[in-house]
Design a protein around this motif. Structure first.
Motif, short mmCIF file in Angstrom:
data_model
loop_
_atom_site.label_atom_id
_atom_site.label_comp_id
_atom_site.label_asym_id
_atom_site.label_seq_id
_atom_site.Cartn_x
_atom_site.Cartn_y
_atom_site.Cartn_z
N PRO A 1 0.88 -1.31 -0.02
CA PRO A 1 -0.04 0.03 -0.24
C PRO A 1 0.81 1.10 0.10
O PRO A 1 0.97 1.96 0.94
CB PRO A 1 -0.77 -0.02 1.39
CG PRO A 1 0.01 -0.96 2.15
CD PRO A 1 0.64 -1.64 1.18
N ASN A 2 1.54 1.51 -1.03
CA ASN A 2 2.12 2.73 -1.31
C ASN A 2 2.13 3.24 -2.80
O ASN A 2 1.63 2.33 -3.52
CB ASN A 2 3.56 2.76 -0.87
CG ASN A 2 4.42 1.60 -1.72
OD1 ASN A 2 3.94 1.16 -2.74
ND2 ASN A 2 5.16 0.86 -0.85
N THR A 3 2.46 4.51 -2.95
CA THR A 3 2.30 5.14 -4.42
C THR A 3 3.65 5.11 -5.06
O THR A 3 4.67 4.96 -4.29
CB THR A 3 1.85 6.42 -4.21
OG1 THR A 3 2.57 7.35 -3.60
CG2 THR A 3 0.28 6.42 -3.45
N ARG A 4 3.62 5.30 -6.27
CA ARG A 4 4.98 5.57 -6.90
C ARG A 4 5.80 6.82 -6.36
O ARG A 4 6.85 6.89 -6.28
CB ARG A 4 4.72 5.92 -8.42
CG ARG A 4 4.22 4.46 -9.05
CD ARG A 4 4.32 4.50 -10.54
NE ARG A 4 3.47 3.47 -11.32
CZ ARG A 4 3.80 3.26 -12.55
NH1 ARG A 4 4.52 3.77 -13.24
NH2 ARG A 4 3.18 1.92 -12.96
N ARG A 5 4.84 7.99 -5.95
CA ARG A 5 5.72 9.23 -5.38
C ARG A 5 6.37 8.58 -4.11
O ARG A 5 7.53 9.17 -3.84
CB ARG A 5 4.70 10.18 -5.07
CG ARG A 5 5.12 11.26 -4.45
CD ARG A 5 4.02 12.44 -4.20
NE ARG A 5 3.31 12.71 -5.28
CZ ARG A 5 2.30 13.71 -5.28
NH1 ARG A 5 1.67 13.99 -4.15
NH2 ARG A 5 1.61 14.05 -6.41
#
Length: 280
Positions: free
Chosen positions: A97-101
């Motif tokens: 659960p994380n973003t590319r940012r």
């Protein structure tokens, strides 16, 4: 997984892989050896006028800053994202659960923290040598120069991360990193000299250098770092000389702007490329 978690993971991975330990050993050996030399360069045959101990210590720290910091920063950062993509582990990270940012900036902050830790410990060891062997120790100047070195390290890591995020090939990222290091420390001055010779002539009278030549020469990140040191530390002028900077259009404080551009532009390009990339 948050930005802090990605940053922490990058830092801990460097410890587990002994990367951080190796970098610390490299900086400690290099900086303590140079600090022990206590040598002041003779610029154009003119004796230095500043405090001998301060000048000797700044000159000792100049060598690892100009040559070792970009080498370490670029070689550590180039594989941060490209290595994950080429091995396929990036899919696992993106599955969390994380973003590319968060991944991109976590890599940037984590690798910067790794290089910064090595610099701080290496410079601390050099400061210990200075305390023991020098007649006096310029603590304030040392602290300011260390902060400037960390800023320079951030610029170098940003360049490497930008390359790493722009390609899925680790080999291409490495080639880009090597090319950047060569341009920064070898070819930039050569290109400047060739431009001067081709357009102006082999010799240019002092004070008559065109503004564009001074600006082009100063856009090199290593030169920009030296300008920031000259702006903050007057003593640094005694051990640094720029034959092309003989025009009123350039002042040393502009070095901060150049370093900021070397941080912002590669990071922006790298992030845009990574955010739009198809992860296979």
């Amino acid at each position: 997984m948050s930005l802090i978690a990605v940053t922490r993971k990058e830092y801990l991975d460097s410890i587990r892989s002994y990367t951080l330990i190796g970098l610390i050993a490299l900086f400690v050996v290099f900086t303590t050896f140079l600090a022990g030399i206590q040598w002041i360069p003779n610029m154009s045959g003119v004796s230095a006028n500043g405090d001998v101990n301060t000048l000797a210590f700044l000159n000792s720290m100049r060598q690892p800053a100009l040559y070792l910091v970009p080498l370490v920063g670029i070689m550590v950062g180039y594989k941060a994202i490209a290595g994950e993509r080429s091995s396929g582990s990036i899919r696992l990270i993106l599955g969390l659960p994380n973003t590319r940012r968060e991944i991109f900036f976590g890599k940037l902050f984590g690798q910067t923290a790794v290089v910064s830790t090595a610099i701080l410990i290496g410079y601390g060891a050099a400061a210990l040598v200075a305390l023991v062997t020098y007649d006096s120790f310029a603590l304030i100047e040392f602290g300011l120069y260390t902060l400037l070195t960390l800023l320079y390290a951030l610029a170098c890591v940003s360049i490497a991360i930008g390359f790493s995020a722009s390609t899925k090939s680790r080999a291409r990222a490495l080639a880009g990193a090597v090319a950047v290091y060569s341009v920064i420390l070898i070819f930039w001055d050569v290109i400047t000299a060739l431009l001067q010779t081709a357009i102006i002539g082999y010799e240019v009278p002092v004070g008559e250098q065109p503004a564009w030549l001074a600006i082009f020469s100063s856009l090199n990140p290593s030169t920009a770092f030296a300008h920031t040191a000259r702006a903050v530390l007057p003593e640094y002028r005694e051990i640094s000389q720029f034959p092309y900077i003989e025009t009123n259009i350039w002042v040393d404080w502009y070095g901060f702007i150049v370093l900021a551009l070397w941080i912002v532009i590669p990071v922006t390009i790298g992030y845009v490329c990574f955010s739009r990339a198809d992860i296979e």
